[in-house]
Design a protein around this motif. Structure first.
Motif, PDB file in Angstrom:
ATOM      1  N   ARG A  50      15.495   6.953  12.014  1.00  0.00           N
ATOM      2  CA  ARG A  50      15.367   6.479  11.438  1.00  0.00           C
ATOM      3  C   ARG A  50      16.527   4.923  10.771  1.00  0.00           C
ATOM      4  O   ARG A  50      16.899   4.998  11.020  1.00  0.00           O
ATOM      5  CB  ARG A  50      14.752   6.308   9.582  1.00  0.00           C
ATOM      6  N   VAL A  51      15.509   3.791  11.568  1.00  0.00           N
ATOM      7  CA  VAL A  51      16.663   2.430  11.851  1.00  0.00           C
ATOM      8  C   VAL A  51      15.926   1.527  10.833  1.00  0.00           C
ATOM      9  O   VAL A  51      14.792   1.447  10.706  1.00  0.00           O
ATOM     10  CB  VAL A  51      17.237   2.163  12.853  1.00  0.00           C
ATOM     11  N   ASP A  52      16.259   0.616  10.443  1.00  0.00           N
ATOM     12  CA  ASP A  52      16.117  -0.598   9.464  1.00  0.00           C
ATOM     13  C   ASP A  52      15.132  -1.784  11.081  1.00  0.00           C
ATOM     14  O   ASP A  52      16.068  -2.464  11.268  1.00  0.00           O
ATOM     15  CB  ASP A  52      16.753  -1.809   8.376  1.00  0.00           C
ATOM     16  N   LEU A  53      13.997  -1.177  10.418  1.00  0.00           N
ATOM     17  CA  LEU A  53      13.200  -2.216  11.659  1.00  0.00           C
ATOM     18  C   LEU A  53      11.985  -3.326  10.729  1.00  0.00           C
ATOM     19  O   LEU A  53      11.896  -4.479  11.115  1.00  0.00           O
ATOM     20  CB  LEU A  53      12.683  -2.110  12.199  1.00  0.00           C
ATOM     21  N   SER A  54      12.735  -3.568   9.395  1.00  0.00           N
ATOM     22  CA  SER A  54      12.176  -4.353   8.382  1.00  0.00           C
ATOM     23  C   SER A  54      11.792  -6.322   9.335  1.00  0.00           C
ATOM     24  O   SER A  54      11.289  -6.725   9.192  1.00  0.00           O
ATOM     25  CB  SER A  54      12.228  -5.032   7.174  1.00  0.00           C
ATOM     26  N   GLU A 113       4.775  -0.630  15.602  1.00  0.00           N
ATOM     27  CA  GLU A 113       4.949  -1.251  14.123  1.00  0.00           C
ATOM     28  C   GLU A 113       5.270  -0.268  13.401  1.00  0.00           C
ATOM     29  O   GLU A 113       5.341   0.638  13.620  1.00  0.00           O
ATOM     30  CB  GLU A 113       3.301  -2.126  13.993  1.00  0.00           C
ATOM     31  N   ARG A 114       6.427  -1.327  12.600  1.00  0.00           N
ATOM     32  CA  ARG A 114       6.645  -0.908  10.969  1.00  0.00           C
ATOM     33  C   ARG A 114       5.573  -1.025  10.400  1.00  0.00           C
ATOM     34  O   ARG A 114       4.819  -1.900  10.442  1.00  0.00           O
ATOM     35  CB  ARG A 114       7.948  -0.976  10.929  1.00  0.00           C
ATOM     36  N   ILE A 115       4.974   0.280   9.681  1.00  0.00           N
ATOM     37  CA  ILE A 115       3.914   0.266   8.343  1.00  0.00           C
ATOM     38  C   ILE A 115       4.580   0.446   7.204  1.00  0.00           C
ATOM     39  O   ILE A 115       5.139   1.553   7.283  1.00  0.00           O
ATOM     40  CB  ILE A 115       3.037   0.738   9.100  1.00  0.00           C
ATOM     41  N   ALA A 116       4.424  -0.508   6.357  1.00  0.00           N
ATOM     42  CA  ALA A 116       5.005  -0.266   5.105  1.00  0.00           C
ATOM     43  C   ALA A 116       3.656  -0.129   4.243  1.00  0.00           C
ATOM     44  O   ALA A 116       4.035   0.249   2.926  1.00  0.00           O
ATOM     45  CB  ALA A 116       5.788  -0.976   4.713  1.00  0.00           C
ATOM     46  N   GLY A 117       2.576  -0.615   4.559  1.00  0.00           N
ATOM     47  CA  GLY A 117       1.389  -0.124   3.781  1.00  0.00           C
ATOM     48  C   GLY A 117       0.190   0.608   3.806  1.00  0.00           C
ATOM     49  O   GLY A 117       1.006   1.831   5.227  1.00  0.00           O
ATOM     50  N   ASN A 118      -0.469   0.771   3.574  1.00  0.00           N
ATOM     51  CA  ASN A 118      -1.622   1.920   3.346  1.00  0.00           C
ATOM     52  C   ASN A 118      -2.375   1.904   5.281  1.00  0.00           C
ATOM     53  O   ASN A 118      -2.798   2.829   5.488  1.00  0.00           O
ATOM     54  CB  ASN A 118      -2.755   1.826   3.100  1.00  0.00           C
ATOM     55  N   GLY A 119      -2.522   0.378   5.867  1.00  0.00           N
ATOM     56  CA  GLY A 119      -2.832   1.152   7.579  1.00  0.00           C
ATOM     57  C   GLY A 119      -4.105   0.924   7.109  1.00  0.00           C
ATOM     58  O   GLY A 119      -4.667   0.533   6.402  1.00  0.00           O
ATOM     59  N   CYS A 120      -5.156   1.687   8.436  1.00  0.00           N
ATOM     60  CA  CYS A 120      -6.177   2.456   8.570  1.00  0.00           C
ATOM     61  C   CYS A 120      -7.104   3.823   7.106  1.00  0.00           C
ATOM     62  O   CYS A 120      -6.600   4.630   7.612  1.00  0.00           O
ATOM     63  CB  CYS A 120      -6.823   2.421   9.367  1.00  0.00           C
ATOM     64  N   TRP A 121      -6.278   2.777   6.083  1.00  0.00           N
ATOM     65  CA  TRP A 121      -5.971   4.583   5.155  1.00  0.00           C
ATOM     66  C   TRP A 121      -7.389   4.846   5.078  1.00  0.00           C
ATOM     67  O   TRP A 121      -7.763   6.668   4.497  1.00  0.00           O
ATOM     68  CB  TRP A 121      -6.325   4.014   3.708  1.00  0.00           C
ATOM     69  N   LYS A 122      -8.558   4.638   5.173  1.00  0.00           N
ATOM     70  CA  LYS A 122      -9.949   5.529   5.147  1.00  0.00           C
ATOM     71  C   LYS A 122     -10.219   6.027   6.844  1.00  0.00           C
ATOM     72  O   LYS A 122     -10.377   5.957   7.268  1.00  0.00           O
ATOM     73  CB  LYS A 122     -11.113   4.345   4.862  1.00  0.00           C
ATOM     74  N   GLU A 188       7.757   3.450   0.964  1.00  0.00           N
ATOM     75  CA  GLU A 188       7.842   4.303   2.677  1.00  0.00           C
ATOM     76  C   GLU A 188       7.703   3.560   3.628  1.00  0.00           C
ATOM     77  O   GLU A 188       6.819   2.823   3.507  1.00  0.00           O
ATOM     78  CB  GLU A 188       7.119   5.457   2.937  1.00  0.00           C
ATOM     79  N   ASP A 189       7.465   3.528   4.473  1.00  0.00           N
ATOM     80  CA  ASP A 189       7.880   3.054   6.093  1.00  0.00           C
ATOM     81  C   ASP A 189       7.479   4.087   6.855  1.00  0.00           C
ATOM     82  O   ASP A 189       7.533   5.033   6.470  1.00  0.00           O
ATOM     83  CB  ASP A 189       8.798   2.102   6.273  1.00  0.00           C
ATOM     84  N   ARG A 190       6.589   3.361   7.640  1.00  0.00           N
ATOM     85  CA  ARG A 190       6.541   4.422   8.846  1.00  0.00           C
ATOM     86  C   ARG A 190       5.892   3.719  10.587  1.00  0.00           C
ATOM     87  O   ARG A 190       6.473   3.337  10.371  1.00  0.00           O
ATOM     88  CB  ARG A 190       4.609   4.873   9.568  1.00  0.00           C
ATOM     89  N   LEU A 191       7.407   4.159  11.307  1.00  0.00           N
ATOM     90  CA  LEU A 191       6.923   3.292  12.985  1.00  0.00           C
ATOM     91  C   LEU A 191       5.715   4.191  13.760  1.00  0.00           C
ATOM     92  O   LEU A 191       6.283   5.264  13.809  1.00  0.00           O
ATOM     93  CB  LEU A 191       8.521   3.380  13.386  1.00  0.00           C
ATOM     94  N   LEU A 192       5.289   3.414  14.257  1.00  0.00           N
ATOM     95  CA  LEU A 192       3.807   3.944  14.703  1.00  0.00           C
ATOM     96  C   LEU A 192       3.323   3.274  15.726  1.00  0.00           C
ATOM     97  O   LEU A 192       3.766   2.161  16.419  1.00  0.00           O
ATOM     98  CB  LEU A 192       2.541   3.363  13.551  1.00  0.00           C
TER      99      LEU A 192
END
Length: 203
Positions: A50-54, A113-122, A188-192
């Motif tokens: 993990r690295v800071d990609l904010s 992309e870095r994702i910090a929200g819910n994205g396609c959560w459904k 949390e965040d994710r790198l997707l």
């Protein structure tokens, strides 16, 4: 690997749904050629920490599969050099080549992309043929066995795992049901990474 889409996959590990192929080598992804299989998973460890990609904007482009590394390098050229850029570029290029071979596509569309929200959560099935998804860090994509009811707990890819998902264009009503893990307000965040055939737009 055979070009025949009717190649039958080996039996999955005990307890795995019969429409899911899983293995610890890249060849596990070829299970997606089996008409019965709607999700192929290559289990592996993340290639970067993990690295800071904010501050990194989402990266998205379409290119011939063999030019993915070059296109990513052009993006990194706009940022200070970092040691993680080379292994990440190499991995994305390798996965693009694997996707292109299995999907029989000369060109691919890459989204990193870095994702910090819910994205396609459904929970949903994609309106594509095949979609490759991996999460370099953070929670991985969640999926449901075929025929699961509303009370079924989702299963999930681990960080580093590569999933090849059959969408509705290839599997119809049998397309794999999945979603992004809901992480909004968790810190949390994710790198997707998502790889599609060119012009197949994410839902």
């Amino acid at each position: 690997m055979s070009d025949s889409l009717d190649l039958l996959a080996p039996p999955p590990p005990a307890g795995t749904p019969d429409h899911v192929g899983i293995g610890d080598e890249a060849e596990a992804l070829s299970a997606i050629r089996d008409p019965r299989v709607t999700l192929a998973i290559w289990r592996r460890r993340p290639c970067i920490a993990r690295v800071d990609l904010s501050a990194m904007p989402p990266i998205r482009f379409a290119a011939p599969a063999g030019q993915v590394a070059e296109r990513l390098a052009a993006h990194w050229a706009e940022r200070p050099p970092e040691p993680w850029q080379v292994p990440l570029t190499q991995d994305v290029a390798r996965l693009a080549a694997l996707y292109a071979e299995l999907a029989h596509e000369a060109r691919v569309e890459v989204r990193l992309e870095r994702i910090a929200g819910n994205g396609c959560w459904k929970f949903h099935a994609d309106y594509v043929g095949l979609r490759l998804i991996t999460t370099y860090w953070g929670q991985g994509t969640q999926w449901l066995p075929q025929g699961a009811d509303a009370d079924t707990a989702p299963q999930a890819l681990a960080a580093g795992d590569v999933g090849l998902f059959k969408g509705r264009a290839l599997a119809g009503d049998r397309a794999i049901i999945h979603r992004s893990p809901p992480i909004a307000d968790s810190g949390e965040d994710r790198l997707l990474l998502v790889i599609d055939a060119e012009w197949e737009q994410p839902d």
